[in-house]
Design an enzyme around this catalytic site. Structure first.
Site, PDB file in Angstrom:
ATOM      1  N   LYS A 123     -16.045   7.958  -7.852  1.00  0.00           N
ATOM      2  CA  LYS A 123     -14.789   7.329  -7.457  1.00  0.00           C
ATOM      3  C   LYS A 123     -15.171   6.078  -6.677  1.00  0.00           C
ATOM      4  O   LYS A 123     -15.779   6.164  -5.619  1.00  0.00           O
ATOM      5  CB  LYS A 123     -13.968   8.284  -6.593  1.00  0.00           C
ATOM      6  CG  LYS A 123     -12.679   7.665  -6.054  1.00  0.00           C
ATOM      7  CD  LYS A 123     -11.870   8.694  -5.275  1.00  0.00           C
ATOM      8  CE  LYS A 123     -10.701   8.058  -4.559  1.00  0.00           C
ATOM      9  NZ  LYS A 123      -9.994   9.009  -3.695  1.00  0.00           N
ATOM     10  N   ASP A 182     -14.095   3.094  -4.573  1.00  0.00           N
ATOM     11  CA  ASP A 182     -12.980   2.685  -3.711  1.00  0.00           C
ATOM     12  C   ASP A 182     -13.173   1.242  -3.235  1.00  0.00           C
ATOM     13  O   ASP A 182     -14.289   0.693  -3.287  1.00  0.00           O
ATOM     14  CB  ASP A 182     -12.932   3.662  -2.524  1.00  0.00           C
ATOM     15  CG  ASP A 182     -11.558   3.772  -1.890  1.00  0.00           C
ATOM     16  OD1 ASP A 182     -10.682   2.948  -2.215  1.00  0.00           O
ATOM     17  OD2 ASP A 182     -11.372   4.675  -1.059  1.00  0.00           O
ATOM     18  N   MET A 183     -12.127   0.625  -2.733  1.00  0.00           N
ATOM     19  CA  MET A 183     -12.207  -0.732  -2.174  1.00  0.00           C
ATOM     20  C   MET A 183     -11.015  -0.873  -1.238  1.00  0.00           C
ATOM     21  O   MET A 183      -9.886  -0.921  -1.685  1.00  0.00           O
ATOM     22  CB  MET A 183     -12.129  -1.739  -3.333  1.00  0.00           C
ATOM     23  CG  MET A 183     -12.435  -3.171  -2.982  1.00  0.00           C
ATOM     24  SD  MET A 183     -11.108  -4.011  -2.162  1.00  0.00           S
ATOM     25  CE  MET A 183     -10.026  -4.457  -3.501  1.00  0.00           C
ATOM     26  N   ASN A 184     -11.307  -0.909   0.071  1.00  0.00           N
ATOM     27  CA  ASN A 184     -10.224  -0.715   1.025  1.00  0.00           C
ATOM     28  C   ASN A 184      -9.805  -1.907   1.873  1.00  0.00           C
ATOM     29  O   ASN A 184      -9.073  -1.723   2.843  1.00  0.00           O
ATOM     30  CB  ASN A 184     -10.573   0.450   1.958  1.00  0.00           C
ATOM     31  CG  ASN A 184     -10.299   1.785   1.282  1.00  0.00           C
ATOM     32  OD1 ASN A 184      -9.176   2.111   0.944  1.00  0.00           O
ATOM     33  ND2 ASN A 184     -11.353   2.557   1.044  1.00  0.00           N
ATOM     34  N   ARG A 213      -9.690  -2.269   8.391  1.00  0.00           N
ATOM     35  CA  ARG A 213     -10.180  -0.885   8.424  1.00  0.00           C
ATOM     36  C   ARG A 213     -11.588  -0.843   9.025  1.00  0.00           C
ATOM     37  O   ARG A 213     -12.464  -0.143   8.540  1.00  0.00           O
ATOM     38  CB  ARG A 213     -10.184  -0.278   7.016  1.00  0.00           C
ATOM     39  CG  ARG A 213      -9.953   1.222   7.039  1.00  0.00           C
ATOM     40  CD  ARG A 213     -10.258   1.883   5.697  1.00  0.00           C
ATOM     41  NE  ARG A 213      -9.872   3.287   5.723  1.00  0.00           N
ATOM     42  CZ  ARG A 213     -10.390   4.211   4.959  1.00  0.00           C
ATOM     43  NH1 ARG A 213     -11.302   3.917   4.060  1.00  0.00           N
ATOM     44  NH2 ARG A 213      -9.983   5.446   5.034  1.00  0.00           N
ATOM     45  N   TRP A 255       0.857  -1.183   0.000  1.00  0.00           N
ATOM     46  CA  TRP A 255       0.000   0.000   0.000  1.00  0.00           C
ATOM     47  C   TRP A 255       0.901   1.243   0.000  1.00  0.00           C
ATOM     48  O   TRP A 255       1.909   1.291   0.689  1.00  0.00           O
ATOM     49  CB  TRP A 255      -0.901   0.000   1.256  1.00  0.00           C
ATOM     50  CG  TRP A 255      -1.612   1.298   1.421  1.00  0.00           C
ATOM     51  CD1 TRP A 255      -2.696   1.725   0.721  1.00  0.00           C
ATOM     52  CD2 TRP A 255      -1.256   2.357   2.318  1.00  0.00           C
ATOM     53  NE1 TRP A 255      -3.048   2.990   1.117  1.00  0.00           N
ATOM     54  CE2 TRP A 255      -2.180   3.407   2.109  1.00  0.00           C
ATOM     55  CE3 TRP A 255      -0.253   2.530   3.271  1.00  0.00           C
ATOM     56  CZ2 TRP A 255      -2.136   4.607   2.810  1.00  0.00           C
ATOM     57  CZ3 TRP A 255      -0.201   3.719   3.976  1.00  0.00           C
ATOM     58  CH2 TRP A 255      -1.140   4.745   3.748  1.00  0.00           C
ATOM     59  N   ASP A 285      -2.115   5.921  -2.940  1.00  0.00           N
ATOM     60  CA  ASP A 285      -2.448   6.872  -1.870  1.00  0.00           C
ATOM     61  C   ASP A 285      -1.244   7.724  -1.494  1.00  0.00           C
ATOM     62  O   ASP A 285      -1.381   8.667  -0.715  1.00  0.00           O
ATOM     63  CB  ASP A 285      -2.945   6.118  -0.630  1.00  0.00           C
ATOM     64  CG  ASP A 285      -4.447   5.901  -0.676  1.00  0.00           C
ATOM     65  OD1 ASP A 285      -5.110   6.518  -1.524  1.00  0.00           O
ATOM     66  OD2 ASP A 285      -4.948   5.112   0.146  1.00  0.00           O
ATOM     67  N   CYS A 308     -10.340   2.666  -7.769  1.00  0.00           N
ATOM     68  CA  CYS A 308      -9.459   2.970  -6.629  1.00  0.00           C
ATOM     69  C   CYS A 308      -9.564   1.793  -5.682  1.00  0.00           C
ATOM     70  O   CYS A 308     -10.630   1.198  -5.550  1.00  0.00           O
ATOM     71  CB  CYS A 308      -9.944   4.260  -5.959  1.00  0.00           C
ATOM     72  SG  CYS A 308      -9.081   4.662  -4.438  1.00  0.00           S
ATOM     73  N   ASP A 350     -14.853  10.294   0.696  1.00  0.00           N
ATOM     74  CA  ASP A 350     -15.432   9.515   1.790  1.00  0.00           C
ATOM     75  C   ASP A 350     -15.997  10.408   2.905  1.00  0.00           C
ATOM     76  O   ASP A 350     -15.381  11.414   3.258  1.00  0.00           O
ATOM     77  CB  ASP A 350     -14.284   8.643   2.346  1.00  0.00           C
ATOM     78  CG  ASP A 350     -14.766   7.544   3.242  1.00  0.00           C
ATOM     79  OD1 ASP A 350     -15.973   7.474   3.487  1.00  0.00           O
ATOM     80  OD2 ASP A 350     -13.923   6.748   3.684  1.00  0.00           O
TER      81      ASP A 350
HETATM   82  C1  DGJ Z   1      -8.564   5.178   0.090  1.00  0.00           C
HETATM   83  C2  DGJ Z   1      -8.412   5.985  -1.169  1.00  0.00           C
HETATM   84  O1  DGJ Z   1      -7.299   5.537  -1.881  1.00  0.00           O
HETATM   85  C3  DGJ Z   1      -8.300   7.442  -0.811  1.00  0.00           C
HETATM   86  O2  DGJ Z   1      -8.057   8.199  -1.946  1.00  0.00           O
HETATM   87  C4  DGJ Z   1      -9.559   7.870  -0.129  1.00  0.00           C
HETATM   88  O3  DGJ Z   1     -10.635   7.822  -1.025  1.00  0.00           O
HETATM   89  C5  DGJ Z   1      -9.817   6.999   1.085  1.00  0.00           C
HETATM   90  N1  DGJ Z   1      -9.747   5.606   0.777  1.00  0.00           N
HETATM   91  C6  DGJ Z   1     -11.158   7.306   1.681  1.00  0.00           C
HETATM   92  O4  DGJ Z   1     -11.479   6.472   2.715  1.00  0.00           O
END
Ligand code: DGJ
Length: 735
Positions: free
Chosen positions: A469, A471-473, A436, A194, A541, A519, A360
């Site tokens: 956008k 996202d997937m975290n 997370r 990351w 990021d 993302c 977010d």
């Molecule tokens: C991870 C993304 O890569 C960031 O740019 C941002 O959108 C955050 N998540 C928001 O939680």
């Protein structure tokens, strides 16, 4: 381009002006591989096929004295006379995993077949379909090879069709293999973590197995699905280079196997770990993209870039720049309200921005990352207005509006989880891991995909928006789906990613003009599968330009600059604490899809002027960045990672970025040897001089000190210091 079959010797020849790909039907109907490389001439190739069998290691089939050991093949299996790992395994009713597929017939298709439920390449092409049958199981296997007009790429995939009534299970099914007689290769791979994605690593191939992989349920931050084999001393600008990648976003494996007698096998496909597909109808593997260059990695990159732009990124055919956007993530993180967003947007508009993307934190009770994913209701209390009002206000300022979503997730702390904990991926009676503070929704179940879609449309239908956008975290753990029967649990990961693709399609069906930025915690799902749906992906990021140089260099091996979203962020970088000027940041971010992620209310007047000039510059040279031929000149992965340079050439115009990270006192002469220019032509340079292309390419552009050269816009500091950059523009004017 053409596909020829020589009936007498049973050879196939796919060719265009750049490459040839040659195969031959072997003695027992297996498909042997002969060649992939520069264009061959002639119609007969059987005499080139070498069928040596190595008595000391081989076992021969029946009385023929014929062994696959050491033979180059197209799509091999383990269990017969080839002891190497093969490309597929089918488990049969009696537990046997042995298959004997034999050539039956072929077709040349003018329309490239679409792979059901998966993204795949398209464009002017011819496709060879080779049908093989395993007589015992009655399973048919179709090997697909697509050759494109004017491209060195070959696209491949395999389809298994089971017409029998017996239950069969595909235990692994890779997308392609490419066999070589030699093993003097190095593997170039893109790896990291990351905020440090797609750094370039090179390692020597030895006898045995070399692997890159992702078991995360996504292509991931750790290793990108790209393998580049450089032969002998091949490097950036010379020598033979072969590559394989996937149009796929899930877990993958890529292997290089060197068997005895040097036979080298490059393979790629869905990761076999936790994969098993009940074959009661048909199964298509994701598409593999093979590429070849006879003059180094740079040329491979050019081939990849035009292929990815023209044949994968179908959603953005014009390659006009995306409207200049500013995203509020690094500007406010979770701490914002509607009036404040409107103020930032107004200031951004004054500097030249054209779009505002709300990141977010706008839904549920989300004021940090601990809650609310899955509760896609606008937090009007926080915004102090409805989303319809906020989007209208942004539009009234004269900006487009974009919105962040993370549709695949569910927070532990959410109303959705309280009512429907069963929607989160979990294995019965096992612990659930949190990442997370969130779980992953079971997207292998299409009902869950649809219900999230319905929730999202309730918000989106109400607002005027242009951009999403996505996202997937976090990655998947405890993979299991209650919607799948026990014998189909091996289908989970693949079905999950098909659920992701389906949601993309549903969003486009509903909002045909929307742009979706991919993302995944930065660049954690940067692959050709996502690029088929998102024509731009958040690169990382980490917005520190020194770090970004590495990520952008690595990413650029396969992915066009147009696909990389690059934002200029605060001077004191939030990830590294490093202070670099806005212009240094811009000079790096230009080489991609350019935008901002900064609090415009905190900028000085001088900085606002700088920013306005940056956008003007990018606007003028957008074609160079988005459609040009990109050259990595001085790499941050070479011995002196302090000095970096790159350039892009489009028709008569080139832009060169030259970077010095740490200032060196009394530094040696630095000449940056440019590429891709017309040797005999003269160029006007933005430094006020005129040069011949041959001078710039052979003697090199002279960088007198770290900050020499006249930029096309004023740099904040032109004195000697760390982190200086020079952007020069060259315009061809006379031949
Ligand atoms: C991870 C993304 O890569 C960031 O740019 C941002 O959108 C955050 N998540 C928001 O939680």
């Amino acid at each position: 381009m053409n596909i020829k079959y020589n009936k007498e010797e049973q050879t196939f020849h796919l060719y265009n002006e750049k490459i040839s790909y040659v195969m031959k039907v072997l003695l027992h109907g297996e498909i042997g591989h002969l060649y992939y490389g520069e264009r061959l001439y002639g119609d007969s190739f059987a005499h080139m096929y070498y069928q040596k069998h190595y008595p000391s290691v081989s076992v021969y089939r029946e009385v023929s004295g014929y062994s696959m050991s050491g033979m180059r093949q197209e799509y091999s299996s383990f269990g017969g006379t080839d002891f190497s790992v093969g490309s597929y395994t089918i488990r049969q009713a009696n537990g046997s995993k042995l298959s004997e597929f034999e050539f039956q017939s072929f077709k040349v298709l003018e329309d490239k077949p679409k792979i059901p439920n998966l993204p795949s390449s398209s464009g002017k092409s011819l496709t060879l379909e080779i049908k093989l049958v395993d007589q015992l199981t009655k399973v048919s296997m179709y090997l697909y090879y697509t050759i494109f007009a004017d491209s060195s790429v070959i696209a491949r995939s395999t389809r298994f069709v089971n017409k029998s009534l017996s239950p069969l299970y595909l235990e692994h099914a890779l997308s392609a293999q490419l066999d070589f007689d030699e093993n003097d290769f190095n593997l170039v791979q893109l790896d990291g973590a990351w905020a440090r994605e797609r750094n370039i690593t090179k390692r020597q191939i030895e006898q045995g197995r070399t692997i890159i992989e992702s078991t995360l349920g996504a292509s991931g931050h750790i290793q990108n699905p790209l393998m580049v084999l450089t032969k002998g001393n091949a490097d950036e600008y010379q020598g033979q280079v072969y590559a394989m990648t996937l149009v796929y976003s899930g877990s993958f494996i890529g292997t290089v196997d060197v068997a005895s007698h040097k036979r080298t096998r490059l393979s790629m496909g869905i990761h076999p770990l936790n994969f098993e597909w009940k074959l009661d109808d048909e199964f298509w593997t994701p598409e593999a993209i093979l590429n070849y260059s006879s003059c180094g990695i740079s040329n491979l990159t050019h081939e990849f870039h035009s292929f990815v732009r023209n044949n994968i990124m179908k959603l953005k055919p014009s390659f006009k720049r995306t409207k200049f956007l500013t995203n509020n993530w690094e500007a406010t993180y979770f701490n914002f309200n509607g009036p404040q967003i409107i103020e930032i947007a107004k200031e951004a508009k004054k500097c030249g921005c054209e779009m505002f993307v709300l990141d977010d934190g706008w839904f549920g009770k989300r004021n940090d990352d601990t809650s609310s994913l899955g509760d896609w209701q606008v937090n009007e209390q926080k915004l102090q207005m409805s989303m319809a009002t906020l989007s209208r206000e942004i539009k009234d300022i004269g900006l487009d509006f974009g919105i962040w979503i993370e549709p695949e997730m569910i927070s532990k702390e959410s109303d959705l989880y309280k009512i429907h904990p069963e929607l989160a991926i979990q294995t019965p009676n096992r612990r659930m891991s949190v990442g997370r503070k969130q779980f992953v929704l079971d997207f292998s179940n299409m009902d869950i995909v649809k219900s999230i879609f319905n929730q999202l449309t309730k918000v989106l239908d109400d607002i005027d928006f242009d951009y999403i956008k996505w996202d997937m975290n976090r990655n998947i753990t405890e993979a299991y789906s209650v919607s799948l029967t026990p014998d189909c649990q091996g289908e989970f990961y693949h079905r999950y990613i098909m659920g992701v693709y389906r949601l993309y399609e549903m969003l486009y069906e509903r909002y045909p003009n929307v742009i979706i930025e991919g993302c995944a915690g930065g660049g954690g799902r940067f692959d050709l599968g996502i690029l088929a749906y998102s024509s731009q992906i958040w690169t990382s990021d980490d917005t520190d330009p020194v770090e970004r140089l590495k990520t952008q260099f690595g990413t650029s091996i396969l992915y066009p600059l147009a696909s990389m979203v690059n934002h200029v962020s605060a001077v004191k970088n939030h990830q590294t604490g490093r202070v670099t000027s806005l212009d240094y940041k811009a000079a790096v971010a230009f080489f991609g899809n350019f935008g901002y992620e900064i609090n415009f209310l905190e900028l000085s007047d001088k900085e606002k002027i700088q920013i306005a000039k940056q956008m003007k510059f990018y606007d003028e040279y957008q074609d160079v960045f988005l459609k040009g031929k990109f050259y990595r000149l001085e790499s941050p992965f070479e011995a002196d990672s302090n000095l970096v340079s790159m350039m892009s050439v489009y028709n008569e115009t080139s832009v060169v970025g030259i970077y010095t990270n740490l200032y060196q006192t009394n530094a040696p002469v630095r000449r940056v040897k440019l590429k891709g220019l017309d040797a005999k032509a003269q160029y006007h340079c933005s430094d006020g001089n005129t040069y011949y292309g041959s001078e710039l390419m052979n003697i090199g552009y002279l960088v007198i000190n770290a900050t020499c050269g006249t930029s096309v816009f004023d740099f904040e500091h032109t004195g000697e210091s760390d982190f200086s950059s020079t952007i020069i523009v060259l315009k061809k004017y006379k031949i």
